[in-house]
Scaffold this active site. Structure first.
Site, PDB file in Angstrom:
ATOM      1  N   GLY A  57      -0.880   0.074   7.142  1.00 40.65           N
ATOM      2  CA  GLY A  57      -1.612   1.209   6.094  1.00 40.65           C
ATOM      3  C   GLY A  57      -3.042   1.275   6.558  1.00 40.65           C
TER       4      GLY A  57
ATOM      5  N   LYS B  17       0.757  -1.122  -0.483  1.00 36.05           N
ATOM      6  CA  LYS B  17       0.077   0.211  -0.222  1.00 36.05           C
ATOM      7  C   LYS B  17       1.202   1.594   0.281  1.00 36.05           C
ATOM      8  CE  LYS B  17      -4.494  -2.019   1.892  1.00 36.05           C
ATOM      9  NZ  LYS B  17      -5.216  -2.132   3.324  1.00 36.05           N
TER      10      LYS B  17
ATOM     11  N   SER C   2      -0.649   0.147  13.596  1.00 34.11           N
ATOM     12  CA  SER C   2       0.589   1.306  12.493  1.00 34.11           C
ATOM     13  C   SER C   2       0.309   0.891  11.162  1.00 34.11           C
ATOM     14  CB  SER C   2       1.988   1.338  13.598  1.00 34.11           C
ATOM     15  OG  SER C   2       2.335   0.881  13.455  1.00 34.11           O
TER      16      SER C   2
END
Length: 273
Positions: free
Chosen positions: A133, A71, A131
């Site tokens: 994408g 991502k 934490s």
């Protein structure tokens, strides 16, 4: 409405993921069939992201869903980011317009719609575990919906601190004694096939104190967290809710058509998310 037979004019859409699943292919192809569209959708994995993105451009592939771990890495390989992607520096959808690759984040769009449709008060205190994408998309959607009282719970300190700082929240490595009203899991904990598939994303004491449990894990949609919250009479939002909405927005971007609610329900049921 009859779908045309696959031929030279058929448009290809695809997905790129480290661990391809079947939901996207089944969801999109079911809608192509329902609406009589000359499209086909196929899931892929790759060990050469640059070559795969180049193939989207070179072969005029209409659209591509992007999943972990691509991502963020794909951003340098495309031509433009829309606001939904640039705000969080994470892409989950690429649309190809005559060789121009534009990045979107329909995860963000889906989360924003779910926050609104479930009428969650922006005054609610929440804890978000994760934490990566997808966590960026979720945290940004909460921020943009006016939520001010949040904590990012992440073992990866640099990533956790960075996400918290960008969104105006606090970071801590563990939930500890915090008892927020809203618990949000954006990690693979509870995901089928993983090492932590049977684990709870949050301790039972935190679930007892919460009012809402939100788990973005889609397979299975009834994760240990969701099952524990349901057993306690809590409100829940599942990863199935997320995956259907984000896939729907991708479908609209690729085809320019928005199916009816009944067609979306049928496609989601067929996809088996």
């Amino acid at each position: 409405m009859s779908k045309p037979a696959i031929g030279r004019d058929t448009r290809l859409c695809m997905s790129l993921s480290a661990r391809p699943g079947n939901f996207g292919s089944r969801f999109h192809n079911h809608l192509y069939e329902s609406l009589g569209l000359d499209y086909v959708y196929k899931a892929f994995s790759t060990k050469d992201l640059a070559a795969a993105i180049g193939g989207i451009r070179a072969l005029n592939i209409r659209g591509c869903a992007i999943s972990m771990p691509f991502k963020e890495a794909c951003i340098a390989l495309i031509d433009e980011l829309t606001p939904s992607a640039s705000a969080i520096e994470s892409v989950n959808t690429i649309v190809n317009d005559d060789g121009h690759l534009r990045g979107y984040n329909t995860d963000y769009i889906a989360i924003a719609k779910l926050i609104a449709s479930h009428a969650i008060s922006p005054q609610s205190r929440f804890a978000l575990r994760g934490s990566g994408g997808m966590a960026k998309a979720v945290a940004a959607a909460f921020r943009d919906a006016g939520f001010e009282h949040g904590v990012i719970v992440a073992r990866n300190e640099p990533a956790g601190r960075s996400l918290a700082a960008v969104c105006g929240y606090r970071w801590q490595p563990q939930l500890g004694d915090l008892r927020p009203l809203l618990l949000v899991n954006v990690t693979p904990v509870g995901m089928a096939g993983g090492a932590e598939s049977a684990d709870l994303a949050f301790a039972e004491e935190a679930i007892d104190a919460a009012e809402i449990a939100f788990d973005v894990v889609a397979i299975p949609s009834e994760t240990p967290l969701i099952r524990a919250a349901r057993a306690r009479g809590k409100r829940v939002i599942t990863g199935h809710d997320v995956i259907v909405l984000q896939a729907l927005e991708q479908f609209v971007l690729y085809t320019g058509m928005r199916p009816s609610e009944a067609q979306v329900r049928a496609a989601a049921a067929f996809a088996g998310g």
